[in-house]
Every structure is written in C-alpha cells, then in structure tokens.
Design an enzyme around this catalytic site. Structure first.
Site, PDB file in Angstrom:
ATOM      1  N   ARG A  54      33.511  19.237   5.105  1.00 15.73           N
ATOM      2  CA  ARG A  54      32.162  18.826   5.494  1.00 15.73           C
ATOM      3  C   ARG A  54      31.136  19.827   4.964  1.00 15.73           C
ATOM      4  NH1 ARG A  54      30.709  19.508   9.971  1.00 15.73           N
ATOM      5  NH2 ARG A  54      32.459  20.656  10.879  1.00 15.73           N
ATOM      6  N   LYS A 196      32.394  11.499  10.757  1.00 13.44           N
ATOM      7  CA  LYS A 196      31.578  12.377  11.589  1.00 13.44           C
ATOM      8  C   LYS A 196      30.159  11.825  11.740  1.00 13.44           C
ATOM      9  CE  LYS A 196      34.687  15.417  12.627  1.00 13.44           C
ATOM     10  NZ  LYS A 196      35.340  15.320  13.961  1.00 13.44           N
ATOM     11  N   HIS A 215      34.331  15.790  21.452  1.00 11.32           N
ATOM     12  CA  HIS A 215      35.103  16.126  20.251  1.00 11.32           C
ATOM     13  C   HIS A 215      36.462  16.605  20.731  1.00 11.32           C
ATOM     14  CE1 HIS A 215      35.547  18.656  16.346  1.00 11.32           C
ATOM     15  NE2 HIS A 215      36.035  17.447  16.180  1.00 11.32           N
ATOM     16  N   SER A 234      37.965  21.532  14.212  1.00  4.76           N
ATOM     17  CA  SER A 234      38.971  21.182  13.215  1.00  4.76           C
ATOM     18  C   SER A 234      39.919  22.350  12.979  1.00  4.76           C
ATOM     19  CB  SER A 234      38.271  20.807  11.915  1.00  4.76           C
ATOM     20  OG  SER A 234      39.212  20.522  10.928  1.00  4.76           O
ATOM     21  N   LYS A 238      44.095  19.820  17.726  1.00  8.11           N
ATOM     22  CA  LYS A 238      43.855  18.596  18.511  1.00  8.11           C
ATOM     23  C   LYS A 238      44.833  17.485  18.137  1.00  8.11           C
ATOM     24  CE  LYS A 238      39.606  17.582  17.533  1.00  8.11           C
ATOM     25  NZ  LYS A 238      39.487  18.555  16.422  1.00  8.11           N
ATOM     26  N   THR A 239      44.955  17.238  16.830  1.00  4.11           N
ATOM     27  CA  THR A 239      45.818  16.144  16.378  1.00  4.11           C
ATOM     28  C   THR A 239      47.280  16.466  16.639  1.00  4.11           C
ATOM     29  OG1 THR A 239      44.215  15.530  14.681  1.00  4.11           O
ATOM     30  CG2 THR A 239      46.450  14.710  14.399  1.00  4.11           C
ATOM     31  N   ASP A 253      40.631  12.654  18.010  1.00  2.00           N
ATOM     32  CA  ASP A 253      39.456  13.430  17.615  1.00  2.00           C
ATOM     33  C   ASP A 253      38.163  13.113  18.365  1.00  2.00           C
ATOM     34  OD1 ASP A 253      38.429  15.470  15.793  1.00  2.00           O
ATOM     35  OD2 ASP A 253      37.315  13.864  14.825  1.00  2.00           O
ATOM     36  N   ARG A 317      44.283  16.842   3.769  1.00  4.00           N
ATOM     37  CA  ARG A 317      44.154  15.896   4.885  1.00  4.00           C
ATOM     38  C   ARG A 317      44.955  14.624   4.656  1.00  4.00           C
ATOM     39  NH1 ARG A 317      41.066  16.990   9.692  1.00  4.00           N
ATOM     40  NH2 ARG A 317      39.750  18.789   9.215  1.00  4.00           N
TER      41      ARG A 317
END
Length: 523
Positions: A54, A196, A215, A234, A238-239, A253, A317
């Site tokens: 990003r 996003k 988030h 990120s 989390k994932t 997410d 990713r």
C-alpha cells in the site's frame, strides 16, 4: 455490445465490457492478455511492478461541506479538492476508452442490514479476479436485480498522475469522494488498495449506524458459538491465527460488530505468504489452488512456488475466496465477541508473548495500536519499524480514533468480553516467537485456561502475565527470562515505554484521555 451502464460513467466506447466473469474466465483472460502465468497449483501468478504494498502517502479524501466536519483530517486523511478529483477521474475515464473493461458488481457486509453494493471497474482481468475473490459475490438472482451501486471504484494502474498538474504526491493516487460516492485508484497495481478502499468507505459509513468497523479477523467455536476477534496490522498474524482447524472462520481482515453480532465485510482472504510453511499454516497453504491469485512470488519454469524468495518484496501475497478454507462459518457472521485479542509484532523484544488486560489497559492499548510495520507491507518499509496505529488500523479510519475506541469498549462491556495483548514479534533470543507457541497462547485464551493460570506482574508496563500455559514454552512467558541479562530488557523497555508515553500525548487533551494515562507504562 452490452455495456452494463458504464456509459453513464463516461466510458462511451470501450473495446469490450465483461461483467462478473467467473474466476476461470478471468484467469483465462489474464493469461491471454499477458498479465501473469500459472503456478503448478493452478493459481494465477502476477507481479505488481514498483508498488508491492500500500502507498498511504498517496491516499486522499475529497474535502466537501457534507463530510468536512466528520473527517479527522491530518497526515492519514489528507484533503484534496473536488476540482482535482474530477480532473483526475476525467483523465482516468479517457484512459479507459477503447480498452477491455472488467466489471465486478459485488457487496461488502455480510449482515443484510449493513450490506453496501460496490461496482469495481478494472482495466486488468487479474485485478478483477482479486476483487471477485475479496468481496461478497452476488447470487445470479442478486446480480439480476443488482440495480445501482452504492459506490463505484475506478481502478486504472496504467494511468499515471503528474503531481505538478494533478495535485498528487506521486504518479499513484487513491482518492475517495463521499459526496459523489466514487473512488479512483490509479498508478499502482497493488490490489490491496482496492480492498482497503472498500474498508475505508465502510469505516466511514458503519459508525453512523451504531456498527463498529474493525481491522480484525474473527472465528467461532462451533459448539459454544463463542466468538473471538483478532485485531492487528498487516503481518501480525490475523489471517494465520484465525485459520484454526478447530474453529469456524468468519473472516481474516475486516469486520463489523453490530447489536446482532460480528459479521465479515468481505468474501475472501488476503494472506502474506513469505516463508509460508505447509505444516504451520496448512489452511493458507492448501488455499493456494485454482482461482487463487498470487502476487509477487517467484515460480520456476515448472510453476513451482518459492515461498522463501523475497527478491521482489517481503510482502508476497495470495488472495482466495473464503470457501478455499474448509472450516468456515456459513453466512460469515456470528454472535458478539467474548475474546478480544490485540496482535502486536514487537521488534523491540519487550512485550510479553501474552498479557491479560484490564478494561483501562484495553482502551489504552487499543488507542495506541502498537506494532512493528513489517518489511514490504508499505512502500519504503525494508525492516521492522516501530509504529503506533490507532485502533490497529489508523490508515483506514476517517473518524477520530476515540470514536472507534469508545464503541469497542461499549460493545465489550455489554457482552462481558475480555481483552488480551499478544506479541507475535520478537523477544530476547533475537528470533521471532514461534507460531507454535503463539497458537498455544491463543488456544489458552480461547479455552479459558489463561484465566485460571498463575500470574505475575511485569514492571514498567504493569502487565499481568501467566507463568505457565499448556503447550507454551514456559521460559518465554516473562520476556526478561529470554535475555542473558534482565538489565538488557529493562533498557529496551524504558525506550519502548517512552515511545508509548510520547504517542499517547495526543489523547490527553480531554478528561477521558487523561484518565487512561495511568493504564499505560510508567517510567
């Protein structure tokens, strides 16, 4: 030729228009157009050029009277004029003429009361595949009766801005116009900008309806229906941590917390795959198959993926539809959360691997949002960099962070939820805390074992930490024990504590903020 109404947006002579193609059709189109190649698992592999993460400094919000007083303007929410936005959009629309146009009409928000319709217009088939995977896909009947979108997003990475003319900071721009209900993304091929942007829009809209946008990832115990949410920037896990074979995945997410419970904003997952290991992250590993999209990974002549290769970026990713994970919660919604977990990748080696937070500490550390930005997640980040991101997602929050924090506390108090701070980063060994130990910690939180464990207090931060947990190496629970000399921890702790104190100054201009200072570290 069917144009699906894009002439209303000014795209009057497209070469071809494709709407809601299947993943197989989009993969085929991307291969035909030379956008990527196939891995040996059947996933499409693309590279995203110079933008491999990003670009927050290229994000703008159109400053109009209808939203001016709502937005927390500053270094995150940067204003741009309506005239500049209109000019850039006109150029993007001109750029899209005589090109193949890929449309995805989808939704965000699994709770029907909160669902918003998004029309994504792509110049690249591969990016249309990405957003097809990440948003909620309409049924054939829903698509037939789709009507007008609530928001339209133009995505044209091939169009480059000229900063001196367009009023941008670089060739890339991500601009949201809430009055015209449009978003323009140009100059960057990093697909994460699309998802996003959807999240940012939901963050602006949902609080007006009493819904807390988060988030976070979320999962649920299939028997007790107890739900847990995992906040984190990120790269904090989390994932990985929400993909638990013993629990139902709600999402990885972006979620909302309404009076009806927790619900996913999305219909897919977007996971980091650097050093992906089949044994420690089997769900993500097995999701990389046909209809998935890999970004910036390297593959050999036979299509074999090298997950350890970071020559393009550390921010490699994969995106895939949520049903590539076997154990998902139907409807992507669940009851209110009982466990709230803050994930922080501490590069200082100071934070305990898990701390049990008081209600006041919950507010303090949610507003602080401490982690280390990991290499590649944003442009220019090449090594772990300490950062404070309010509510673990400041880059996507248009309102003042305290509004989201107040809503989280209200929701937690109403549902008797408990909060925990989990360090997925480093300790005195110089190595990152293992996924195995972190999973053991998460299991102890979810089972309630952590609340029965003996505890001690960690000085300076006054964290309450367990001294023993099933399945977790006892010697890591007190971070001081991971150093050859505890004085090393103390020196680093003073440095980090000072950073927390300095960061929190911005919240001390009202009584509520001042009252939370006591919950933070003390020098």
């Amino acid at each position: 030729m069917e144009t699906y109404g894009i002439e209303k947006l000014g795209i009057v002579n497209p070469k071809a228009v494709y709407r809601n193609l299947t993943p197989a059709q989009l993969t085929e189109a991307a291969l035909r157009r030379g956008e990527g190649k196939l891995s040996n698992t059947g996933a499409l592999v693309v590279t995203t050029g110079k933008y491999t993460g990003r670009s927050p400094k290229d994000k703008f919000i159109v400053d109009t009277p209808s939203v001016h007083d709502d937005i927390a303007w500053g270094s995150v929410n940067v204003p741009i004029t309506q005239e500049k936005f209109n000019a850039i959009r006109s150029k993007v629309i001109a750029y899209l003429q005589n090109r193949e146009i890929f449309i995805f009409d989808g939704m965000a928000g699994a709770d029907p009361v909160c669902t918003r319709k998004f029309r994504i217009i792509n110049e690249l088939a591969s990016q249309n595949l990405f957003i097809h995977e990440l948003l909620i896909r309409p049924t054939a009947e829903e698509l037939e009766n789709y009507g007008e979108a609530d928001f339209t997003i133009f995505v044209a990475p091939g169009f480059k801005c000229i900063p001196e003319i367009d009023g941008t900071h670089s060739e890339a721009a991500i601009i949201v116009d809430y009055e015209q209900k449009q978003v323009v993304i140009c100059g960057s091929q990093y697909s994460g900008e699309i998802k996003k942007s959807v999240f940012s829009v939901m963050n602006f809209l949902m609080p007006k309806e009493g819904v807390l946008p988060m988030h976070c990832s979320a999962n649920m115990d299939p028997e007790t229906h107890e739900t847990a949410v995992f906040f984190g920037l990120s790269g904090t896990g989390k994932t990985t941590l929400s993909a638990d074979p013993n629990r139902k995945l709600i999402g990885d997410d972006e979620h909302g917390w309404s009076d009806r419970g927790i619900f996913n904003f999305e219909g897919g997952c977007y996971a980091k795959v650097i050093n992906l290991d089949k044994e420690s992250e089997p769900d993500i590993y097995n999701a990389i198959k046909r209809n998935a999209l890999l970004e910036n990974v390297t593959v050999d002549a036979n299509g074999k993926i090298d997950f350890a290769d970071k020559s393009v970026t550390e921010n490699t990713r994969v995106s895939y539809p949520i049903f590539h994970i076997n154990n998902i919660q139907p409807g992507s919604s669940a009851p209110a959360a009982k466990q709230v977990i803050f994930l922080s990748a501490d590069a200082f080696g100071v934070l305990p691997p898990v701390s049990i937070l008081t209600p006041e500490q919950t507010k303090y550390y949610f507003l602080s949002g401490f982690t280390a930005k990991l290499a590649g997640t944003e442009r220019g980040i090449t090594e772990p960099t300490p950062t404070f991101s309010a509510c673990f997602g400041q880059a996507f929050l248009e309102l003042h962070p305290t509004k989201y924090a107040e809503e989280l506390v209200k929701k937690m108090e109403k549902n008797n939820a408990k909060a925990y701070l989990v360090n997925t980063g480093w300790n005195g060994t110089g190595k990152r805390i293992s996924i195995r130990d972190t999973r053991g910690i998460i299991d102890a939180i979810l089972s309630g074992d952590i609340d029965k464990a003996p505890t001690k207090q960690i000085p300076m931060f006054d964290f309450k930490v367990p001294t023993v947990l099933p399945g977790v190496a006892t010697e890591i629970l007190d971070p001081r024990d991971t150093y050859a000399d505890a004085a090393q921890w103390e020196e680093k702790a003073k440095d980090l504590a000072a950073r927390f104190i300095k960061n929190f100054k911005k919240y001390e201009n009202n009584e509520a903020g001042k009252a939370l200072v006591a919950a933070g570290p003390k020098l």
